[in-house]
Design a protein around this motif. Structure first.
Motif, PDB file in Angstrom:
ATOM      1  N   SER A 171      -2.406  20.253  42.287  1.00 53.58           N
ATOM      2  CA  SER A 171      -2.563  18.975  41.914  1.00 53.58           C
ATOM      3  C   SER A 171      -2.063  18.551  40.457  1.00 53.58           C
ATOM      4  CB  SER A 171      -4.040  18.727  41.757  1.00 53.58           C
ATOM      5  OG  SER A 171      -4.262  17.490  41.589  1.00 53.58           O
ATOM      6  N   PRO A 172      -1.113  17.425  40.560  1.00 50.87           N
ATOM      7  CA  PRO A 172      -0.735  17.122  39.267  1.00 50.87           C
ATOM      8  C   PRO A 172      -1.572  15.873  38.524  1.00 50.87           C
ATOM      9  CG  PRO A 172       0.438  15.960  41.173  1.00 50.87           C
ATOM     10  CD  PRO A 172      -0.634  16.563  41.642  1.00 50.87           C
ATOM     11  N   VAL A 173      -2.530  15.478  39.242  1.00 52.95           N
ATOM     12  CA  VAL A 173      -3.693  14.449  38.752  1.00 52.95           C
ATOM     13  C   VAL A 173      -4.892  15.113  38.442  1.00 52.95           C
ATOM     14  CG1 VAL A 173      -4.576  12.297  39.150  1.00 52.95           C
ATOM     15  CG2 VAL A 173      -2.198  12.983  40.204  1.00 52.95           C
ATOM     16  N   MET A 174      -5.233  14.907  37.014  1.00 54.23           N
ATOM     17  CA  MET A 174      -6.409  15.366  36.653  1.00 54.23           C
ATOM     18  C   MET A 174      -7.321  14.071  36.555  1.00 54.23           C
ATOM     19  SD  MET A 174      -7.956  17.047  33.178  1.00 54.23           S
ATOM     20  CE  MET A 174      -7.427  18.886  33.138  1.00 54.23           C
ATOM     21  N   VAL A 175      -8.614  14.104  36.995  1.00 62.12           N
ATOM     22  CA  VAL A 175      -9.549  13.076  36.623  1.00 62.12           C
ATOM     23  C   VAL A 175     -10.792  13.619  35.891  1.00 62.12           C
ATOM     24  CG1 VAL A 175     -11.089  11.320  37.961  1.00 62.12           C
ATOM     25  CG2 VAL A 175      -9.040  11.995  38.762  1.00 62.12           C
ATOM     26  N   LEU A 188      -6.099   1.052  43.362  1.00 61.57           N
ATOM     27  CA  LEU A 188      -5.037   0.947  44.321  1.00 61.57           C
ATOM     28  C   LEU A 188      -3.871   0.794  43.366  1.00 61.57           C
ATOM     29  CD1 LEU A 188      -3.820   1.377  46.763  1.00 61.57           C
ATOM     30  CD2 LEU A 188      -4.375  -1.209  47.236  1.00 61.57           C
ATOM     31  N   GLN A 189      -3.716  -0.056  42.451  1.00 68.17           N
ATOM     32  CA  GLN A 189      -2.511  -0.556  41.905  1.00 68.17           C
ATOM     33  C   GLN A 189      -2.153   0.806  41.022  1.00 68.17           C
ATOM     34  OE1 GLN A 189      -2.544  -4.602  39.874  1.00 68.17           O
ATOM     35  NE2 GLN A 189      -4.554  -4.595  40.863  1.00 68.17           N
ATOM     36  N   CYS A 190      -3.097   1.470  40.380  1.00 69.86           N
ATOM     37  CA  CYS A 190      -2.901   2.935  39.831  1.00 69.86           C
ATOM     38  C   CYS A 190      -2.499   3.891  40.738  1.00 69.86           C
ATOM     39  CB  CYS A 190      -3.916   3.272  38.815  1.00 69.86           C
ATOM     40  SG  CYS A 190      -4.224   2.067  37.551  1.00 69.86           S
ATOM     41  N   VAL A 191      -3.040   3.982  41.692  1.00 70.93           N
ATOM     42  CA  VAL A 191      -2.535   5.130  42.811  1.00 70.93           C
ATOM     43  C   VAL A 191      -1.025   4.925  43.043  1.00 70.93           C
ATOM     44  CG1 VAL A 191      -3.031   5.918  45.279  1.00 70.93           C
ATOM     45  CG2 VAL A 191      -4.965   5.367  43.703  1.00 70.93           C
ATOM     46  N   ALA A 192      -0.860   3.605  43.474  1.00 67.08           N
ATOM     47  CA  ALA A 192       0.684   3.433  43.765  1.00 67.08           C
ATOM     48  C   ALA A 192       1.697   3.666  42.460  1.00 67.08           C
ATOM     49  CB  ALA A 192       0.854   1.816  44.119  1.00 67.08           C
ATOM     50  N   LEU A 193       1.174   3.374  41.349  1.00 66.32           N
ATOM     51  CA  LEU A 193       2.083   3.692  40.147  1.00 66.32           C
ATOM     52  C   LEU A 193       2.249   5.229  40.121  1.00 66.32           C
ATOM     53  CD1 LEU A 193       3.574   2.450  37.239  1.00 66.32           C
ATOM     54  CD2 LEU A 193       1.226   3.156  36.485  1.00 66.32           C
ATOM     55  N   VAL A 194       0.860   5.770  39.980  1.00 68.73           N
ATOM     56  CA  VAL A 194       1.139   7.290  39.840  1.00 68.73           C
ATOM     57  C   VAL A 194       2.059   7.860  40.753  1.00 68.73           C
ATOM     58  CG1 VAL A 194      -0.393   9.454  39.930  1.00 68.73           C
ATOM     59  CG2 VAL A 194      -1.194   7.084  38.561  1.00 68.73           C
ATOM     60  N   LYS A 243       7.089  10.927  41.907  1.00 68.16           N
ATOM     61  CA  LYS A 243       8.085  11.437  42.890  1.00 68.16           C
ATOM     62  C   LYS A 243       9.497  10.764  42.432  1.00 68.16           C
ATOM     63  CE  LYS A 243       5.790  13.987  45.277  1.00 68.16           C
ATOM     64  NZ  LYS A 243       6.213  15.411  45.335  1.00 68.16           N
ATOM     65  N   GLN A 244       9.766   9.909  41.946  1.00 73.10           N
ATOM     66  CA  GLN A 244      10.994   9.291  41.576  1.00 73.10           C
ATOM     67  C   GLN A 244      11.227   9.041  40.289  1.00 73.10           C
ATOM     68  OE1 GLN A 244      11.269   5.875  44.455  1.00 73.10           O
ATOM     69  NE2 GLN A 244       9.380   6.406  45.304  1.00 73.10           N
ATOM     70  N   ASP A 245      12.422   8.532  39.936  1.00 70.44           N
ATOM     71  CA  ASP A 245      13.159   8.249  38.806  1.00 70.44           C
ATOM     72  C   ASP A 245      14.429   7.409  38.807  1.00 70.44           C
ATOM     73  OD1 ASP A 245      13.888   8.758  36.038  1.00 70.44           O
ATOM     74  OD2 ASP A 245      15.345  10.462  36.729  1.00 70.44           O
ATOM     75  N   PRO A 246      14.321   6.439  38.023  1.00 70.19           N
ATOM     76  CA  PRO A 246      15.498   5.533  38.128  1.00 70.19           C
ATOM     77  C   PRO A 246      16.929   6.116  38.006  1.00 70.19           C
ATOM     78  CG  PRO A 246      14.346   4.989  36.439  1.00 70.19           C
ATOM     79  CD  PRO A 246      13.532   5.918  37.088  1.00 70.19           C
ATOM     80  N   TYR A 247      16.883   7.308  37.114  1.00 73.40           N
ATOM     81  CA  TYR A 247      18.147   7.834  36.688  1.00 73.40           C
ATOM     82  C   TYR A 247      18.346   9.137  37.759  1.00 73.40           C
ATOM     83  CZ  TYR A 247      17.771   4.747  32.870  1.00 73.40           C
ATOM     84  OH  TYR A 247      17.622   3.505  32.172  1.00 73.40           O
ATOM     85  N   HIS A 248      17.320   9.329  38.756  1.00 70.49           N
ATOM     86  CA  HIS A 248      17.737  10.270  39.792  1.00 70.49           C
ATOM     87  C   HIS A 248      17.879  11.750  39.140  1.00 70.49           C
ATOM     88  CE1 HIS A 248      18.972  11.920  43.657  1.00 70.49           C
ATOM     89  NE2 HIS A 248      18.311  10.926  44.132  1.00 70.49           N
ATOM     90  N   GLN A 249      17.130  11.883  38.132  1.00 68.70           N
ATOM     91  CA  GLN A 249      16.994  13.274  37.568  1.00 68.70           C
ATOM     92  C   GLN A 249      15.844  14.096  37.890  1.00 68.70           C
ATOM     93  OE1 GLN A 249      17.901  12.150  33.356  1.00 68.70           O
ATOM     94  NE2 GLN A 249      20.030  12.251  33.666  1.00 68.70           N
ATOM     95  N   ARG A 250      14.740  14.001  37.246  1.00 67.92           N
ATOM     96  CA  ARG A 250      13.674  14.650  37.410  1.00 67.92           C
ATOM     97  C   ARG A 250      12.719  13.503  37.423  1.00 67.92           C
ATOM     98  NH1 ARG A 250      14.783  15.018  32.418  1.00 67.92           N
ATOM     99  NH2 ARG A 250      16.096  17.047  32.826  1.00 67.92           N
ATOM    100  N   PRO A 251      11.535  13.717  38.202  1.00 68.00           N
ATOM    101  CA  PRO A 251      10.556  12.620  38.274  1.00 68.00           C
ATOM    102  C   PRO A 251       9.849  11.983  37.017  1.00 68.00           C
ATOM    103  CG  PRO A 251       9.845  14.174  39.929  1.00 68.00           C
ATOM    104  CD  PRO A 251      11.162  14.567  39.092  1.00 68.00           C
ATOM    105  N   VAL A 252       9.547  10.897  36.758  1.00 65.76           N
ATOM    106  CA  VAL A 252       9.429  10.266  35.562  1.00 65.76           C
ATOM    107  C   VAL A 252       8.128  11.142  34.791  1.00 65.76           C
ATOM    108  CG1 VAL A 252       8.581   7.972  34.246  1.00 65.76           C
ATOM    109  CG2 VAL A 252      10.095   8.085  36.302  1.00 65.76           C
ATOM    110  N   VAL A 253       6.940  11.436  35.652  1.00 67.53           N
ATOM    111  CA  VAL A 253       5.862  11.949  35.242  1.00 67.53           C
ATOM    112  C   VAL A 253       5.781  13.128  36.019  1.00 67.53           C
ATOM    113  CG1 VAL A 253       4.863   9.952  34.173  1.00 67.53           C
ATOM    114  CG2 VAL A 253       4.009  10.807  36.365  1.00 67.53           C
ATOM    115  N   ARG A 254       5.000  14.421  35.367  1.00 65.79           N
ATOM    116  CA  ARG A 254       4.834  15.590  35.862  1.00 65.79           C
ATOM    117  C   ARG A 254       3.480  15.406  36.059  1.00 65.79           C
ATOM    118  NH1 ARG A 254       5.320  20.668  34.282  1.00 65.79           N
ATOM    119  NH2 ARG A 254       4.682  20.026  32.271  1.00 65.79           N
ATOM    120  N   ARG A 255       2.689  15.088  34.834  1.00 65.20           N
ATOM    121  CA  ARG A 255       1.111  15.285  34.949  1.00 65.20           C
ATOM    122  C   ARG A 255       0.407  14.129  34.564  1.00 65.20           C
ATOM    123  NH1 ARG A 255       0.410  21.079  31.706  1.00 65.20           N
ATOM    124  NH2 ARG A 255       0.677  22.531  33.612  1.00 65.20           N
ATOM    125  N   VAL A 256      -0.649  13.774  35.124  1.00 65.08           N
ATOM    126  CA  VAL A 256      -1.264  12.587  35.056  1.00 65.08           C
ATOM    127  C   VAL A 256      -2.724  12.753  34.525  1.00 65.08           C
ATOM    128  CG1 VAL A 256      -1.940  10.316  35.869  1.00 65.08           C
ATOM    129  CG2 VAL A 256       0.169  11.290  36.617  1.00 65.08           C
TER     130      VAL A 256
END
Ligand SMILES: Nc1ncnc2c1ncn2[C@@H]1O[C@H](COP(=O)(O)OP(=O)(O)OP(=O)(O)O)[C@@H](O)[C@H]1O
Ligand SMILES: [Mg+2]
Length: 967
Positions: free
Chosen positions: A459-463, A390-396, A401-414
């Motif tokens: 989907s941006p997340v591969m398992v 769950l901690q990872c789900v919240a992080l991912v 979706k977000q970025d502290p500099y309001h540019q593009r999301p921090v990650v695109r693919r996980v």
């Protein structure tokens, strides 16, 4: 179909030979005793600790601080790596030619030079100027090394004027001087020559003590040594002085503090925490440089909110989980940007427990590079069941979706890499906490090929499983992932294995490694895992060995000197300090209050006549005795395995019961004299005390109205066959998960069993195949039919049922055959815990080492006791759950202990949930007759005819409301 007659009635009582008279246990004559009269299995800990024990000092938050180390600290605080001066001074040679023995003359590799040349000295990380000050990732170098660039020539005269010339006689009275303190210098070195222009070849650290010096390269490796210097010469060393050392010559650059040497930071560098943990001040927006307007914009950014950005979720909500803002240095590197709050989606954050909120913040800071300079990796080593997923789900979800500099999301693919039994579970956890509408997960299997991931946009997340990853590594490399999560990541502890090297090569710098297994037991493994998530932070493998591993291990040797112990302790402290910046571990205590009550039972089962006969025969075997005469790993484990099979069911030794019986010479020898009625597949309860107990318990549970389910765990698939045969005999519906279960079937089995409406009564689980990660909360009872050498494996198995999501009271049973190797293994487990306060790694059992004395003890059958473990505790309790006479009680560590203490085993508090010796004293100790008032478990009571003793413990927890996602 239900049977009316209980198994206990069906079993003939006459086939059991009670080991005790009238239900009262006789105190046995112990066969092996230490000089102090204690059993070797439960002896008092010695002061000398193994390397593993010191590594237990390298703790993460919540564990014992290093100050608790048992080594006495004397007033002599001088730290040195030099050998005894007396020895050195015996070899003093005439003044004119100091004897300078070079131990090794190693040159510095090109990569070392690169590192050295790019090193810098940082005093205030906030004032870094990119381009001017640059550093090896994550490091500051505390000593002012490399002031003189390598390879630069030196003008004659400039430094030679201050050269210390060995052999120049100092003022008289030197012998009466106080021996000077050890000093440390940063130096540059080159080969000794008469050339006027020196070409310096590398940086090094010079350790100066009395009349001798040692030269160590930047990896901590000794590269020169000299002795017989004049005290005055060494005392007058200062910046620019030169000194011959063996076949080398050094020039002093600056002095190094004793602290820097003691911590090892003069070699590896100092890892400064970023000021992220300090209160964050909203930075003044910087003037924006002119930019041509661009047409392509991140979807969540509009022209309006670009100039006046707003967070995606409201940070002002009272329950908002707001991520820390970037530290000032981070903002420098993004100087064109305005900082906006990153807030975890309230849909997820509302479910997070306090420790999980802390974990998400920690992971966020690590992968964003806020906690340390230029590293983006983290290890979340929470104990099992704490909700690492769950901690990872919240992080991912936050980073997608977000970025502290309001540019593009921090990650695109996980990329999430997991053991094969957990891939589907990861998909389910994402759906459980986020819902399908927010995020879909791409699980690689026969239908979803890894190479097709890039062709879809849903989907941006591969398992993917580790096994599948190895097959598709090349395709995955090309997909360019921005964040990688490795579940059950302790399997990467060996950097040489293919999985670790392939994962390391996929070029994704944000790495999160999850493990419920402690990391502190093997320092090299710790290095491998840290190197995987944050390459380079602990230096090269060689420097890690010289700077940390060797001094720490040396300090633990019985013959270690006070200086070695001090150095080992400070290096361990430093290692702890560095790793705690990116390793987080919490113990199960943080979650106990969310879980229902739990009762634990250690059940001592009475051996049958057949078991005693076969056991005695095995002990008399040639194979076993030759193993005692010349112990070797393979034969010992084979002998122990044979005895453990007798404990589980003697028919397991019949030819063809499993593969092992074909391979093992010992089992071949035993098979020749097995009672003829023992056959493969004919697993009668009358031949095995443990099976008799299990049979009675299953019957009682099946007959009851509670409709409870049970998980039965074994380390042997052949033993699962025995239990499966029992289930078949009594028509109990059962499922089975072992190594042979195909990956795609595993989660289906788990789901089916957990389903409240399913009729499946028993879940047969192989500890190796299903021990980690699985949720089996459909059962409220779990029975460990046999134990592992390693308490961590048993703990892992138990945590499948007593974990978040469990709503019923949990019952955990461990079966041991009285007086046999089963009991010895249990004693080893609780003793090991008590001594080290930490558990060993899951594969440790393959490396179990025994002394001949220990082997003799393991190969001794105690057939005249109801419970060897209780006898060894020398407990004077009434064996009915009552306590020992008040006068004989002692109080220790806030816990009431019985008077029967076998010496104080340890002052180290266990950080894990495994029972320790100390804790066992405070459990209920129960001998027959087992009335329901005493046993308080109707299931066990049904089997009481075949039980000789019980240890029981009830963990009552204050149950907090259980939050479930609103799906
Ligand atoms: N905050 C929570 N509220 C309710 N259930 C939770 C919460 N956090 C986790 N869980 C549930 O607890 C169970 C255990 O979580 P998870 O599998 O992530 O544990 P883990 O830390 O990975 O343990 P292990 O080391 O055994 O794999 C899961 O079913 C999960 O959905
Ligand atoms: Mg897990």
């Amino acid at each position: 179909m239900r049977r009316s007659a209980a198994p206990s009635q069906l079993l003939k009582r006459s086939q059991f030979r009670p080991p005790f008279v009238g239900g009262v246990a006789k105190r046995p004559c112990l066969e092996v005793k230490t000089p102090s009269g204690q059993s070797p299995g439960l002896s008092k800990p010695t002061q000398v600790r193994s390397p593993k024990d010191i590594l237990s000092l390298i703790q993460t938050p919540g564990s014992a601080p290093l100050g608790n180390c048992e080594h006495p600290h004397t007033s002599d605080s001088t730290n040195t790596a030099l050998t005894d001066d007396d020895t050195l001074e015996k070899n003093i040679v005439p003044d004119d030619s100091p004897s300078q023995s070079t131990i090794s003359d190693q040159t510095v590799s090109p990569s070392d030079k690169l590192y050295l040349q790019s090193s810098y000295s940082v005093s205030n990380s906030n004032n870094l100027v990119p381009g001017r000050d640059f550093v090896r990732p994550g490091h500051t170098q505390s000593h002012a090394s490399a002031r003189r660039p390598l390879g630069q020539t030196v003008q004659p005269g400039a430094v030679w004027s201050r050269q210390v010339r060995p052999g120049v006689t100092p003022p008289t009275g030197e012998e009466n001087q106080e021996p000077p303190q050890t000093k440390y210098y940063s130096v540059v070195w080159c080969k000794r020559s008469n050339k006027k222009h020196k070409k310096w070849e590398g940086d090094a650290v010079l350790i100066v003590k009395t009349r001798s010096v040692v030269l160590k390269d930047t990896e901590g490796r000794e590269i020169g040594r000299g002795m017989g210097y004049k005290l005055a010469d060494l005392a007058s060393l200062q910046d620019g002085s030169t000194l011959p050392v063996g076949s080398k010559e050094v020039e002093i650059q600056s002095s190094i503090s004793a602290e820097s040497f003691a911590s090892g930071s003069c070699f590896i560098g100092e890892m400064e925490p970023s000021p992220a943990t300090q209160p964050l001040v909203r930075p003044r927006p910087k003037p924006k440089p002119f930019r041509l307007p661009t047409l392509s914009r991140p979807s969540h950014t509009t022209e309006n909110n670009r100039s006046n950005p707003t967070p995606l979720f409201d940070p002002a909500r009272p329950d908002a989980l707001v991520m820390p803002r970037p530290p000032s240095q981070h903002q420098w590197q993004n100087s064109n940007s305005v900082v906006v709050d990153v807030v975890v989606d309230p849909h997820v954050s509302g479910h997070l427990r306090p420790h999980q909120q802390e974990g998400v913040v920690f992971l966020y800071e690590c992968v964003m590079g806020y906690r340390t300079h230029d590293t983006n990796g983290a290890i979340l080593a929470d104990e099992m069941g704490l909700g690492k997923t769950l901690q990872c789900v919240a992080l991912v979800w936050t980073l997608l979706k977000q970025d502290p500099y309001h540019q593009r999301p921090v990650v695109r693919r996980v990329l999430v890499v997991t053991p094969s039994s957990l891939t589907v579970n990861w998909g389910k956890e994402f759906t459980k906490w986020l819902g399908r509408s927010r995020l879909q997960v791409y699980i690689v299997d026969q239908n979803n090929k890894a190479e097709n991931f890039g062709k879809q946009t849903i989907s941006p997340v591969m398992v993917i499983s580790y096994e599948m990853f190895i097959r598709c590594a090349q395709a995955i490399k090309e997909l360019k992932f921005d964040l990688m999560i490795c579940d059950e990541g302790h399997r990467l502890k060996n950097a040489n294995i293919k999985t670790a090297s392939l994962l390391g090569s996929i070029g994704c710098k944000r790495r999160v490694l999850l493990t419920g297994t402690p990391l502190q037991n093997d320092i090299q493994e710790l290095y491998a895992l840290v190197e995987f998530v944050n390459p380079g932070v602990l230096g090269s493998s060689a420097s890690f060995r010289h700077v940390y591993e060797d001094p720490i291990v040396a300090s633990q040797q019985p013959q270690s000197t006070e200086e070695e112990r001090q150095l080992g302790t400070s290096r361990a402290a430093q290692l702890n300090r560095i790793t705690s910046m990116f390793i987080l571990r919490r113990t199960q205590e943080v979650i106990n209050r969310y879980l229902p009550a739990k009762s634990e039972y250690v059940v001592f089962c009475q051996p049958t006549e057949t078991q005693l006969e076969v056991y005695h025969r095995v002990l008399g075997c040639r194979g076993l005795n030759s193993c005692l005469a010349a112990p070797n790993g393979t034969d010992t484990l084979s002998a122990l395995m044979t005895l453990r099979k007798v404990c589980n069911h003697p028919a397991l030794l019949a030819r063809g019961a499993d593969e092992e019986t074909v391979k093992s010479e010992l089992i071949k020898e035993v098979a020749a004299f097995l009672p003829s009625h023992l056959e493969v597949g004919k697993y009668e309860e009358t031949d095995s005390g443990k099976l008799a107990v299990l049979s009675c318990m299953l019957w009682a549970l099946h007959e009851s109205e509670t409709r409870e389910k049970i998980v039965v765990v074994s380390n042997y698939t052949s033993t699962l066959d025995v239990v499966a045969a029992l289930c078949k005999r009594y028509s109990y519906t059962h499922l089975r998960l072992d190594g042979s279960t195909p990956t795609h079937r595993r989660q289906q089995l788990v789901d089916r069993f957990n389903c409240a409406t399913s009729n499946d009564f028993v879940f047969l689980l192989s500890a190796r195949a299903g021990g980690v990660g699985l949720n089996l909360v459909g059962a409220s009872r779990i029975l460990l039919y046999d134990l592992d050498w390693n308490p961590a494996t048993d703990l892992q198995a138990m945590a499948r049922v007593w974990r978040d999501g469990q709503r019923k009271k949990v019952h955990i049973y461990r079966l041991l055959l009285t007086g046999t190797v089963d009991e010895k293994m249990y004693q080893r487990q609780i003793k090991k815990q008590g001594l080290s306060g930490t558990v060993v790694d899951a594969r440790e059992s393959q490396r179990v080492h025994f002394s001949v004395q220990e082997l003799k003890d393991l190969f001794t059958l105690h057939s005249d006791t109801a419970c060897l473990t209780h006898d060894l505790l020398q407990c004077e309790c009434d064996q009915q759950g009552g306590q020992a006479p008040a006068a004989s009680y002692t109080q220790q560590d806030d816990t009431t202990h019985r008077a029967c203490q076998l010496g104080s085993t340890s002052t180290t508090k266990s950080t894990s949930s495994t029972t320790t010796m100390d804790q066992l004293y405070s459990w209920h100790h129960l001998a027959p007759p087992f009335s329901s008032a005493v046993v308080k478990d109707w299931c066990l009571e049904a089997a009481s005819d075949f039980i000789t003793f019980i240890f029981s413990n009830e963990a009552r927890t204050e149950v907090a409301p259980i939050s479930s996602p609103s799906l």
